[in-house]
Design a protein around this motif. Structure first.
Motif, mmCIF file in Angstrom:
data_model
loop_
_atom_site.group_PDB
_atom_site.id
_atom_site.type_symbol
_atom_site.label_atom_id
_atom_site.label_comp_id
_atom_site.label_asym_id
_atom_site.label_seq_id
_atom_site.Cartn_x
_atom_site.Cartn_y
_atom_site.Cartn_z
ATOM 1 N N ALA A 97 0.829 -1.215 0.000
ATOM 2 C CA ALA A 97 0.000 0.000 0.000
ATOM 3 C C ALA A 97 0.861 1.262 0.000
ATOM 4 O O ALA A 97 0.563 2.224 -0.711
ATOM 5 C CB ALA A 97 -0.944 0.002 1.206
ATOM 6 N N ILE A 98 1.934 1.244 0.773
ATOM 7 C CA ILE A 98 2.837 2.400 0.808
ATOM 8 C C ILE A 98 3.488 2.602 -0.552
ATOM 9 O O ILE A 98 3.550 3.734 -1.055
ATOM 10 C CB ILE A 98 3.889 2.229 1.928
ATOM 11 C CG1 ILE A 98 3.205 2.342 3.303
ATOM 12 C CG2 ILE A 98 5.019 3.249 1.787
ATOM 13 C CD1 ILE A 98 4.082 1.943 4.475
ATOM 14 N N ALA A 99 3.955 1.527 -1.171
ATOM 15 C CA ALA A 99 4.581 1.644 -2.495
ATOM 16 C C ALA A 99 3.587 2.159 -3.533
ATOM 17 O O ALA A 99 3.922 3.017 -4.351
ATOM 18 C CB ALA A 99 5.164 0.298 -2.921
ATOM 19 N N GLU A 100 2.366 1.660 -3.498
ATOM 20 C CA GLU A 100 1.338 2.126 -4.443
ATOM 21 C C GLU A 100 1.020 3.597 -4.227
ATOM 22 O O GLU A 100 0.872 4.355 -5.188
ATOM 23 C CB GLU A 100 0.075 1.273 -4.303
ATOM 24 C CG GLU A 100 0.257 -0.133 -4.850
ATOM 25 C CD GLU A 100 -0.919 -1.054 -4.567
ATOM 26 O OE1 GLU A 100 -1.879 -0.644 -3.855
ATOM 27 O OE2 GLU A 100 -0.880 -2.206 -5.048
ATOM 28 N N GLU A 101 0.914 4.011 -2.968
ATOM 29 C CA GLU A 101 0.644 5.422 -2.660
ATOM 30 C C GLU A 101 1.790 6.297 -3.163
ATOM 31 O O GLU A 101 1.571 7.346 -3.771
ATOM 32 C CB GLU A 101 0.474 5.596 -1.145
ATOM 33 C CG GLU A 101 0.387 7.030 -0.696
ATOM 34 C CD GLU A 101 -1.032 7.529 -0.533
ATOM 35 O OE1 GLU A 101 -1.212 8.547 0.142
ATOM 36 O OE2 GLU A 101 -1.964 6.917 -1.081
ATOM 37 N N GLY A 102 3.022 5.866 -2.908
ATOM 38 C CA GLY A 102 4.180 6.627 -3.366
ATOM 39 C C GLY A 102 4.192 6.790 -4.874
ATOM 40 O O GLY A 102 4.407 7.886 -5.396
ATOM 41 N N ARG A 103 3.949 5.706 -5.572
ATOM 42 C CA ARG A 103 3.906 5.732 -7.042
ATOM 43 C C ARG A 103 2.803 6.676 -7.517
ATOM 44 O O ARG A 103 3.017 7.499 -8.413
ATOM 45 C CB ARG A 103 3.682 4.319 -7.563
ATOM 46 C CG ARG A 103 4.000 4.134 -9.018
ATOM 47 C CD ARG A 103 3.929 2.662 -9.455
ATOM 48 N NE ARG A 103 4.913 1.835 -8.761
ATOM 49 C CZ ARG A 103 4.630 0.898 -7.845
ATOM 50 N NH1 ARG A 103 3.383 0.635 -7.509
ATOM 51 N NH2 ARG A 103 5.594 0.194 -7.274
ATOM 52 N N ALA A 104 1.622 6.582 -6.906
ATOM 53 C CA ALA A 104 0.488 7.422 -7.306
ATOM 54 C C ALA A 104 0.763 8.904 -7.063
ATOM 55 O O ALA A 104 0.250 9.756 -7.789
ATOM 56 C CB ALA A 104 -0.774 6.989 -6.549
ATOM 57 N N LEU A 105 1.570 9.205 -6.053
ATOM 58 C CA LEU A 105 1.893 10.604 -5.740
ATOM 59 C C LEU A 105 3.091 11.124 -6.541
ATOM 60 O O LEU A 105 3.487 12.277 -6.369
ATOM 61 C CB LEU A 105 2.161 10.758 -4.237
ATOM 62 C CG LEU A 105 0.941 10.560 -3.337
ATOM 63 C CD1 LEU A 105 1.360 10.540 -1.870
ATOM 64 C CD2 LEU A 105 -0.099 11.645 -3.596
#
Length: 136
Positions: free
Chosen positions: A91-99
């Motif tokens: 979830a953290i990696a996905e959030e980082g990528r999305a941001l």
């Protein structure tokens, strides 16, 4: 370590809500004989698998973000904690990528954390480190 069989249900990841999750963060952190960070030092991007695991992403003003303060419930089976932490890291990696972040880094000398990071595509180096802190 047991690998997920594929038929295990996905763990539900939700956003960290301080009033709901901060007491648990403190309890788990103290169990590991660490001092929990004060709430004002936790970032807005936190993720939780209720009763199992949580972790945070610190945003920067560059293309780099930090993954820190991963914690698991010491009372759940190791396999459950591993699955929960893996879900939080994802979830953290996905959030980082999305941001728009391009790099996600973390600091540790705990082998289990290093092995999890490698499973999630992180790289490591051979450097030992010391955390340095200055109160402003």
């Amino acid at each position: 370590m047991k690998e997920p069989s594929g038929d295990e249900p996905a763990m539900k990841v939700e956003r960290f809500q301080s009033e709901l999750h901060y007491p648990t963060f403190c309890k788990w952190t103290r169990w590991y004989e660490l001092s929990p960070l004060a709430l004002q030092f936790l970032p807005q991007s936190g993720f939780v698998v209720e009763g199992v695991a949580m972790g945070f992403m610190y945003r920067t003003d560059s293309k780099l973000a930090l993954i820190e303060n991963l914690s698991a419930n010491p009372m759940v089976p190791r396999e459950t904690a591993t699955r929960g932490l893996d879900a939080v890291v994802t979830a953290i990696a996905e959030e980082g990528r999305a941001l728009g972040f391009e790099v996600l880094i973390g600091y540790t000398n705990v082998n289990a954390v290093i092995q999890r990071a490698l499973r999630h595509g992180f790289t490591t180096d051979d450097e030992k480190f010391q955390v340095v802190t200055k109160v402003l």
